[in-house]
Design a protein around this motif. Structure first.
Motif, PDB file in Angstrom:
ATOM      1  N   ASP A  68       0.827  -1.216   0.000  1.00 25.11           N
ATOM      2  CA  ASP A  68       0.000   0.000   0.000  1.00 25.11           C
ATOM      3  C   ASP A  68       0.860   1.264   0.000  1.00 25.11           C
ATOM      4  OD1 ASP A  68      -2.642  -1.368   2.120  1.00 25.11           O
ATOM      5  OD2 ASP A  68      -2.325  -1.482  -0.052  1.00 25.11           O
ATOM      6  N   SER A  69       2.006   1.185   0.643  1.00 20.37           N
ATOM      7  CA  SER A  69       2.855   2.366   0.796  1.00 20.37           C
ATOM      8  C   SER A  69       3.470   2.841  -0.518  1.00 20.37           C
ATOM      9  CB  SER A  69       3.966   2.084   1.804  1.00 20.37           C
ATOM     10  OG  SER A  69       4.748   0.987   1.381  1.00 20.37           O
ATOM     11  N   VAL A  70       3.490   1.984  -1.536  1.00 22.17           N
ATOM     12  CA  VAL A  70       4.112   2.359  -2.812  1.00 22.17           C
ATOM     13  C   VAL A  70       3.130   2.338  -3.969  1.00 22.17           C
ATOM     14  CG1 VAL A  70       6.300   1.409  -1.991  1.00 22.17           C
ATOM     15  CG2 VAL A  70       4.849   0.026  -3.499  1.00 22.17           C
ATOM     16  N   LYS A  71       1.921   1.894  -3.725  1.00 17.87           N
ATOM     17  CA  LYS A  71       0.913   1.788  -4.777  1.00 17.87           C
ATOM     18  C   LYS A  71       0.671   3.163  -5.396  1.00 17.87           C
ATOM     19  CE  LYS A  71      -1.913  -1.396  -3.716  1.00 17.87           C
ATOM     20  NZ  LYS A  71      -3.020  -2.170  -3.087  1.00 17.87           N
ATOM     21  N   GLY A  72       0.711   3.221  -6.719  1.00 19.08           N
ATOM     22  CA  GLY A  72       0.514   4.483  -7.410  1.00 19.08           C
ATOM     23  C   GLY A  72       1.791   5.252  -7.655  1.00 19.08           C
ATOM     24  N   ARG A  73       2.874   4.880  -6.974  1.00 19.39           N
ATOM     25  CA  ARG A  73       4.174   5.549  -7.168  1.00 19.39           C
ATOM     26  C   ARG A  73       5.204   4.626  -7.805  1.00 19.39           C
ATOM     27  NH1 ARG A  73       7.124   7.144  -2.907  1.00 19.39           N
ATOM     28  NH2 ARG A  73       6.304   5.520  -1.526  1.00 19.39           N
ATOM     29  N   PHE A  74       5.162   3.339  -7.461  1.00 21.11           N
ATOM     30  CA  PHE A  74       6.130   2.369  -7.972  1.00 21.11           C
ATOM     31  C   PHE A  74       5.450   1.456  -8.983  1.00 21.11           C
ATOM     32  CE2 PHE A  74       9.130   2.122  -4.007  1.00 21.11           C
ATOM     33  CZ  PHE A  74       9.234   3.491  -4.019  1.00 21.11           C
ATOM     34  N   THR A  75       6.226   1.024  -9.972  1.00 18.54           N
ATOM     35  CA  THR A  75       5.733   0.086 -10.967  1.00 18.54           C
ATOM     36  C   THR A  75       6.759  -1.022 -11.177  1.00 18.54           C
ATOM     37  OG1 THR A  75       4.525   1.849 -12.132  1.00 18.54           O
ATOM     38  CG2 THR A  75       4.906  -0.208 -13.325  1.00 18.54           C
ATOM     39  N   ILE A  76       6.317  -2.258 -11.033  1.00 19.04           N
ATOM     40  CA  ILE A  76       7.184  -3.402 -11.287  1.00 19.04           C
ATOM     41  C   ILE A  76       6.875  -3.940 -12.686  1.00 19.04           C
ATOM     42  CG2 ILE A  76       5.606  -5.075 -10.228  1.00 19.04           C
ATOM     43  CD1 ILE A  76       8.102  -6.575  -9.204  1.00 19.04           C
ATOM     44  N   SER A  77       7.920  -4.327 -13.400  1.00 26.15           N
ATOM     45  CA  SER A  77       7.740  -4.883 -14.737  1.00 26.15           C
ATOM     46  C   SER A  77       8.848  -5.902 -14.993  1.00 26.15           C
ATOM     47  CB  SER A  77       7.772  -3.788 -15.801  1.00 26.15           C
ATOM     48  OG  SER A  77       9.020  -3.111 -15.797  1.00 26.15           O
ATOM     49  N   SER A  78       8.671  -6.671 -16.043  1.00 23.06           N
ATOM     50  CA  SER A  78       9.676  -7.687 -16.356  1.00 23.06           C
ATOM     51  C   SER A  78       9.933  -7.743 -17.849  1.00 23.06           C
ATOM     52  CB  SER A  78       9.224  -9.059 -15.851  1.00 23.06           C
ATOM     53  OG  SER A  78       8.040  -9.468 -16.515  1.00 23.06           O
ATOM     54  N   ASP A  79      11.120  -8.172 -18.198  1.00 22.15           N
ATOM     55  CA  ASP A  79      11.512  -8.393 -19.584  1.00 22.15           C
ATOM     56  C   ASP A  79      12.131  -9.779 -19.639  1.00 22.15           C
ATOM     57  OD1 ASP A  79      12.705  -8.513 -22.084  1.00 22.15           O
ATOM     58  OD2 ASP A  79      13.282  -6.410 -22.072  1.00 22.15           O
ATOM     59  N   SER A  80      11.341 -10.747 -20.060  1.00 25.82           N
ATOM     60  CA  SER A  80      11.811 -12.127 -20.039  1.00 25.82           C
ATOM     61  C   SER A  80      12.952 -12.356 -21.018  1.00 25.82           C
ATOM     62  CB  SER A  80      10.661 -13.086 -20.344  1.00 25.82           C
ATOM     63  OG  SER A  80      10.091 -12.790 -21.607  1.00 25.82           O
ATOM     64  N   ALA A  81      12.997 -11.583 -22.093  1.00 25.40           N
ATOM     65  CA  ALA A  81      14.092 -11.738 -23.062  1.00 25.40           C
ATOM     66  C   ALA A  81      15.432 -11.352 -22.443  1.00 25.40           C
ATOM     67  CB  ALA A  81      13.810 -10.897 -24.295  1.00 25.40           C
ATOM     68  N   LYS A  82      15.380 -10.433 -21.486  1.00 26.58           N
ATOM     69  CA  LYS A  82      16.607  -9.991 -20.818  1.00 26.58           C
ATOM     70  C   LYS A  82      16.755 -10.594 -19.430  1.00 26.58           C
ATOM     71  CE  LYS A  82      16.778  -5.511 -23.195  1.00 26.58           C
ATOM     72  NZ  LYS A  82      16.823  -4.036 -23.021  1.00 26.58           N
ATOM     73  N   ASN A  83      15.814 -11.450 -19.034  1.00 23.60           N
ATOM     74  CA  ASN A  83      15.847 -12.052 -17.693  1.00 23.60           C
ATOM     75  C   ASN A  83      15.977 -10.976 -16.624  1.00 23.60           C
ATOM     76  OD1 ASN A  83      15.655 -14.652 -18.699  1.00 23.60           O
ATOM     77  ND2 ASN A  83      17.864 -14.954 -18.754  1.00 23.60           N
ATOM     78  N   THR A  84      15.227  -9.908 -16.780  1.00 25.03           N
ATOM     79  CA  THR A  84      15.373  -8.767 -15.897  1.00 25.03           C
ATOM     80  C   THR A  84      14.002  -8.292 -15.391  1.00 25.03           C
ATOM     81  OG1 THR A  84      17.392  -8.056 -17.021  1.00 25.03           O
ATOM     82  CG2 THR A  84      16.248  -6.407 -15.696  1.00 25.03           C
ATOM     83  N   VAL A  85      13.981  -7.928 -14.126  1.00 23.56           N
ATOM     84  CA  VAL A  85      12.806  -7.313 -13.509  1.00 23.56           C
ATOM     85  C   VAL A  85      13.189  -5.892 -13.114  1.00 23.56           C
ATOM     86  CG1 VAL A  85      11.290  -7.355 -11.521  1.00 23.56           C
ATOM     87  CG2 VAL A  85      11.832  -9.462 -12.690  1.00 23.56           C
ATOM     88  N   TYR A  86      12.262  -4.971 -13.312  1.00 24.73           N
ATOM     89  CA  TYR A  86      12.506  -3.567 -13.023  1.00 24.73           C
ATOM     90  C   TYR A  86      11.559  -3.073 -11.927  1.00 24.73           C
ATOM     91  CZ  TYR A  86      14.685  -3.952 -17.614  1.00 24.73           C
ATOM     92  OH  TYR A  86      15.463  -4.355 -18.676  1.00 24.73           O
ATOM     93  N   LEU A  87      12.022  -2.060 -11.218  1.00 22.24           N
ATOM     94  CA  LEU A  87      11.162  -1.359 -10.275  1.00 22.24           C
ATOM     95  C   LEU A  87      11.315   0.129 -10.564  1.00 22.24           C
ATOM     96  CD1 LEU A  87       9.215  -1.738  -7.865  1.00 22.24           C
ATOM     97  CD2 LEU A  87      11.167  -1.233  -6.379  1.00 22.24           C
ATOM     98  N   GLN A  88      10.314   0.699 -11.213  1.00 27.05           N
ATOM     99  CA  GLN A  88      10.300   2.127 -11.475  1.00 27.05           C
ATOM    100  C   GLN A  88       9.710   2.827 -10.270  1.00 27.05           C
ATOM    101  OE1 GLN A  88      11.415   3.963 -14.227  1.00 27.05           O
ATOM    102  NE2 GLN A  88      10.929   5.730 -12.938  1.00 27.05           N
ATOM    103  N   MET A  89      10.497   3.723  -9.688  1.00 27.67           N
ATOM    104  CA  MET A  89      10.078   4.404  -8.460  1.00 27.67           C
ATOM    105  C   MET A  89       9.947   5.895  -8.755  1.00 27.67           C
ATOM    106  SD  MET A  89      12.445   2.378  -5.675  1.00 27.67           S
ATOM    107  CE  MET A  89      13.958   3.125  -6.262  1.00 27.67           C
ATOM    108  N   ASN A  90       8.746   6.397  -8.648  1.00 27.11           N
ATOM    109  CA  ASN A  90       8.473   7.816  -8.879  1.00 27.11           C
ATOM    110  C   ASN A  90       8.043   8.488  -7.578  1.00 27.11           C
ATOM    111  OD1 ASN A  90       8.941   7.394 -11.658  1.00 27.11           O
ATOM    112  ND2 ASN A  90       6.779   6.912 -12.019  1.00 27.11           N
ATOM    113  N   SER A  91       8.113   9.804  -7.574  1.00 27.85           N
ATOM    114  CA  SER A  91       7.689  10.587  -6.404  1.00 27.85           C
ATOM    115  C   SER A  91       8.293  10.035  -5.122  1.00 27.85           C
ATOM    116  CB  SER A  91       6.157  10.591  -6.308  1.00 27.85           C
ATOM    117  OG  SER A  91       5.569  11.099  -7.481  1.00 27.85           O
TER     118      SER A  91
END
Length: 126
Positions: free
Chosen positions: A62-85
């Motif tokens: 709840d503390s990061v909902k709306g500010r952080f976004t998790i995503s993945s790129d299976s071709a690169k075997n990588t997970v991202y965490l975009q942190m805004n605000s």
């Protein structure tokens, strides 16, 4: 055995953005879900976000909902965490984790994750 390496941490000011990356070594075919946790000084490690590796279903604290976004790129075997605000209270060591159990139960619990990275420091100044 899956090895995880985080990158992208740093020192930023409140309101800024950062993108963390978590690169997974082969093999990743056994990975079902990947998550991000964080631990601030003097506090217990807490859940931040998680994503199913192939389905892309996401989960957030709840503390990061709306500010952080998790995503993945299976071709690169990588997970991202975009942190805004970003806020000073987001200051912590951020670690990624992976688990092979084919269930979404208890995604918030660190005990369900088999593999962990060493973490990357995120510091947000006010």
């Amino acid at each position: 055995q899956v090895q995880l390496v985080e990158s992208g941490g740093g020192l930023v000011q409140a309101g800024d953005s950062l993108r963390l990356s978590c690169a997974a070594s082969e093999p990743t075919f056994s990975v079902y879900i990947m998550g991000w946790f964080r631990q601030a000084p003097g506090k217990e490690r807490e859940f931040v976000a998680a994503i199913t590796w192939r389905g892309g279903t996401t989960y957030y604290a709840d503390s990061v909902k709306g500010r952080f976004t998790i995503s993945s790129d299976s071709a690169k075997n990588t997970v991202y965490l975009q942190m805004n605000s970003l806020k000073p209270e987001d200051t912590a060591v951020y670690s990624c984790a992976a688990d092979s159990s084919p269930t979404t139960a208890f995604v918030y619990r660190e005990s369900r994750y088999d593999y962990w990275g060493r973490g990357t420091q995120v510091t947000v100044s006010s």
